[in-house]
Design an enzyme around this catalytic site. Structure first.
Site, PDB file in Angstrom:
ATOM      1  CB  ILE A  18      29.388  46.507  43.997  1.00 16.05           C
ATOM      2  CG1 ILE A  18      28.818  47.936  44.142  1.00 16.05           C
ATOM      3  CG2 ILE A  18      29.017  45.901  42.643  1.00 16.05           C
ATOM      4  CD1 ILE A  18      29.470  48.965  43.236  1.00 16.05           C
ATOM      5  CG  ASN A  83      33.328  44.498  42.255  1.00 15.38           C
ATOM      6  OD1 ASN A  83      32.749  45.452  41.765  1.00 15.38           O
ATOM      7  ND2 ASN A  83      33.490  44.346  43.566  1.00 15.38           N
ATOM      8  CE1 TYR A 146      38.547  53.913  41.489  1.00 13.80           C
ATOM      9  CE2 TYR A 146      37.339  55.941  41.015  1.00 13.80           C
ATOM     10  CZ  TYR A 146      37.339  54.590  41.269  1.00 13.80           C
ATOM     11  OH  TYR A 146      36.158  53.893  41.311  1.00 13.80           O
ATOM     12  CE  LYS A 150      37.503  51.374  39.316  1.00 20.18           C
ATOM     13  NZ  LYS A 150      37.201  49.943  39.458  1.00 20.18           N
TER      14      LYS A 150
HETATM   15  N1  LIG Z   1      30.667  52.525  45.714  1.00 16.32           N
HETATM   16  C1  LIG Z   1      30.726  53.416  44.771  1.00 16.32           C
HETATM   17  O1  LIG Z   1      30.128  54.499  44.880  1.00 16.32           O
HETATM   18  C2  LIG Z   1      31.505  53.142  43.504  1.00 16.32           C
HETATM   19  C3  LIG Z   1      31.416  54.075  42.462  1.00 16.32           C
HETATM   20  C4  LIG Z   1      32.097  53.855  41.287  1.00 16.32           C
HETATM   21  C5  LIG Z   1      32.848  52.705  41.127  1.00 16.32           C
HETATM   22  N2  LIG Z   1      32.939  51.826  42.153  1.00 16.32           N
HETATM   23  C6  LIG Z   1      33.758  50.630  41.905  1.00 16.32           C
HETATM   24  O2  LIG Z   1      32.992  49.496  42.207  1.00 16.32           O
HETATM   25  C7  LIG Z   1      33.826  48.459  42.718  1.00 16.32           C
HETATM   26  C8  LIG Z   1      33.285  48.009  44.053  1.00 16.32           C
HETATM   27  O3  LIG Z   1      33.166  49.144  44.877  1.00 16.32           O
HETATM   28  P1  LIG Z   1      32.546  49.045  46.339  1.00 16.32           P
HETATM   29  O4  LIG Z   1      32.085  50.389  46.707  1.00 16.32           O
HETATM   30  O5  LIG Z   1      31.649  47.884  46.432  1.00 16.32           O
HETATM   31  O6  LIG Z   1      33.888  48.804  47.146  1.00 16.32           O
HETATM   32  P2  LIG Z   1      34.209  47.938  48.398  1.00 16.32           P
HETATM   33  O7  LIG Z   1      33.017  47.689  49.250  1.00 16.32           O
HETATM   34  O8  LIG Z   1      35.408  48.604  49.005  1.00 16.32           O
HETATM   35  O9  LIG Z   1      34.651  46.544  47.735  1.00 16.32           O
HETATM   36  C9  LIG Z   1      35.825  46.416  47.023  1.00 16.32           C
HETATM   37  C10 LIG Z   1      36.135  44.942  46.867  1.00 16.32           C
HETATM   38  O10 LIG Z   1      37.464  44.834  46.312  1.00 16.32           O
HETATM   39  C11 LIG Z   1      38.269  44.081  47.206  1.00 16.32           C
HETATM   40  N3  LIG Z   1      39.635  44.550  47.181  1.00 16.32           N
HETATM   41  C12 LIG Z   1      40.108  45.803  47.399  1.00 16.32           C
HETATM   42  N4  LIG Z   1      41.439  45.819  47.258  1.00 16.32           N
HETATM   43  C13 LIG Z   1      41.807  44.540  46.952  1.00 16.32           C
HETATM   44  C14 LIG Z   1      43.045  43.920  46.677  1.00 16.32           C
HETATM   45  N5  LIG Z   1      44.198  44.590  46.679  1.00 16.32           N
HETATM   46  N6  LIG Z   1      43.033  42.596  46.359  1.00 16.32           N
HETATM   47  C15 LIG Z   1      41.870  41.888  46.354  1.00 16.32           C
HETATM   48  N7  LIG Z   1      40.679  42.424  46.602  1.00 16.32           N
HETATM   49  C16 LIG Z   1      40.660  43.741  46.911  1.00 16.32           C
HETATM   50  C17 LIG Z   1      37.632  44.258  48.568  1.00 16.32           C
HETATM   51  O11 LIG Z   1      37.953  43.171  49.389  1.00 16.32           O
HETATM   52  P3  LIG Z   1      38.936  43.238  50.679  1.00 16.32           P
HETATM   53  O12 LIG Z   1      38.747  44.575  51.313  1.00 16.32           O
HETATM   54  O13 LIG Z   1      38.461  42.072  51.496  1.00 16.32           O
HETATM   55  O14 LIG Z   1      40.293  43.048  50.100  1.00 16.32           O
HETATM   56  C18 LIG Z   1      36.167  44.232  48.206  1.00 16.32           C
HETATM   57  O15 LIG Z   1      35.731  42.908  48.044  1.00 16.32           O
HETATM   58  C19 LIG Z   1      35.236  49.029  42.770  1.00 16.32           C
HETATM   59  O16 LIG Z   1      35.931  48.665  41.606  1.00 16.32           O
HETATM   60  C20 LIG Z   1      34.997  50.530  42.791  1.00 16.32           C
HETATM   61  O17 LIG Z   1      36.075  51.249  42.251  1.00 16.32           O
HETATM   62  C21 LIG Z   1      32.292  52.002  43.334  1.00 16.32           C
END
Ligand SMILES: NC(=O)c1ccc[n+]([C@@H]2O[C@H](COP(=O)([O-])OP(=O)(O)OC[C@H]3O[C@@H](n4cnc5c(N)ncnc54)[C@H](OP(=O)(O)O)[C@@H]3O)[C@@H](O)[C@H]2O)c1
Length: 246
Positions: A18, A83, A146, A150
């Site tokens: 995202i 994010n 989690y 959140k």
């Molecule tokens: N995908 C879904 O279905 C879904 C549903 C509900 C909520 N969300 C929320 O939406 C957001 C994005 O989700 P996504 O699915 O796009 O996840 P994603 O592809 O795993 O992206 C997460 C982002 O956070 C960064 N990140 C993770 N741990 C970190 C740390 N310790 N320090 C700095 N950066 C960190 C990652 O970068 P690096 O890996 O490079 O560190 C990446 O840029 C999250 O908050 C997630 O909880 C997602």
């Protein structure tokens, strides 16, 4: 020329999924972006207007470095997208003090202190968007820590909205449901991730997962267009929160 030429944004957690979709949308719209994550390789080729910074939100020294980098590279900032987040799949009985602390560090403590550190750089009239999750209201037996983290950052975001109101800074929340990203937002094996995605498509009233660009559009709306909206949560979940029980 496009809609956000001259705007400056920071995307915390912008290296894939995202966050990366929001970085691309901002850059396409003409904004200059500082994007962070622990692995910034995907950010290198997007646009000269996208600056990458390796930064871990669980490290307070990194948060301070991020603040300094944003000040040096962007100066004032119009929009901050907080994010970053990830979900460990853990049955209630399996949560340990260590895994609980880790979940809160990535999903609540880090996002809070990032927003606090960057708030002073945000131009009056700017905005912040936090990413929470449909899981914030609880109910998923394997997402105890989690969900709690959140919910915590959601509550803190609404307090920040009140705190920053005198400066005209709006603070809002985007709350995604199942969205197809490289991780699906969870820490899991590829097999479990596929099963999780399939379960999501079944549980979601629209019977599909969301696309990252659908979330990015909601984020940019909250960031720039929702000028009479603060302290609000916009769900982008195919009806998961509001229709699932009906
Ligand atoms: N995908 C879904 O279905 C879904 C549903 C509900 C909520 N969300 C929320 O939406 C957001 C994005 O989700 P996504 O699915 O796009 O996840 P994603 O592809 O795993 O992206 C997460 C982002 O956070 C960064 N990140 C993770 N741990 C970190 C740390 N310790 N320090 C700095 N950066 C960190 C990652 O970068 P690096 O890996 O490079 O560190 C990446 O840029 C999250 O908050 C997630 O909880 C997602």
């Amino acid at each position: 020329m496009s809609g956000h030429t001259g705007k400056k944004a920071v995307v915390v957690g912008g290296t894939h999924g995202i966050g990366l979709a929001v970085v691309r949308a901002l850059a396409q719209a003409g904004a200059e972006v500082l994007a962070t994550g622990r692995d910034v390789a995907a950010l290198q080729e997007i646009s000269p207007a996208v600056h990458a910074l390796r930064s871990d939100v669980t490290d307070m020294a990194d948060i301070e470095r991020l603040g300094r980098a944003a000040a040096e590279r962007l100066g004032r900032v119009d929009f901050v997208f907080v994010n970053v987040g990830t979900a460990a799949i853990e049955p209630f009985e399996a949560v340990t003090e260590e895994s609980y602390d880790r979940s809160f560090a990535v999903n609540a403590k880090g996002p809070f202190f990032v927003a606090q550190r960057l708030a002073g750089l945000i131009a009056d009239g700017g905005s912040i968007v936090f990413t929470t999750s449909v899981a914030e209201t609880g109910g998923g037996s394997v997402f105890t820590a989690y969900s709690g983290a959140k919910a915590a950052i959601g509550a803190m975001a609404r307090c920040a909205a009140a705190a920053l109101l005198p400066r005209g800074i709006r603070v809002n929340i985007v709350s995604p449901g199942f969205v197809r990203t490289p991780t699906m937002g969870i820490e899991a094996s590829e097999r479990d991730r596929v099963a999780f995605g399939n379960m999501g498509d079944e549980l979601t009233p629209m019977k599909r997962h969301g696309h990252v660009d659908e979330v990015a559009a909601a984020v940019l709306f909250l960031a720039f267009d929702a000028t009479f909206t603060t302290g609000a949560t916009l769900t982008v979940d195919g009806g998961a929160r509001h229709l699932a029980a009906s």
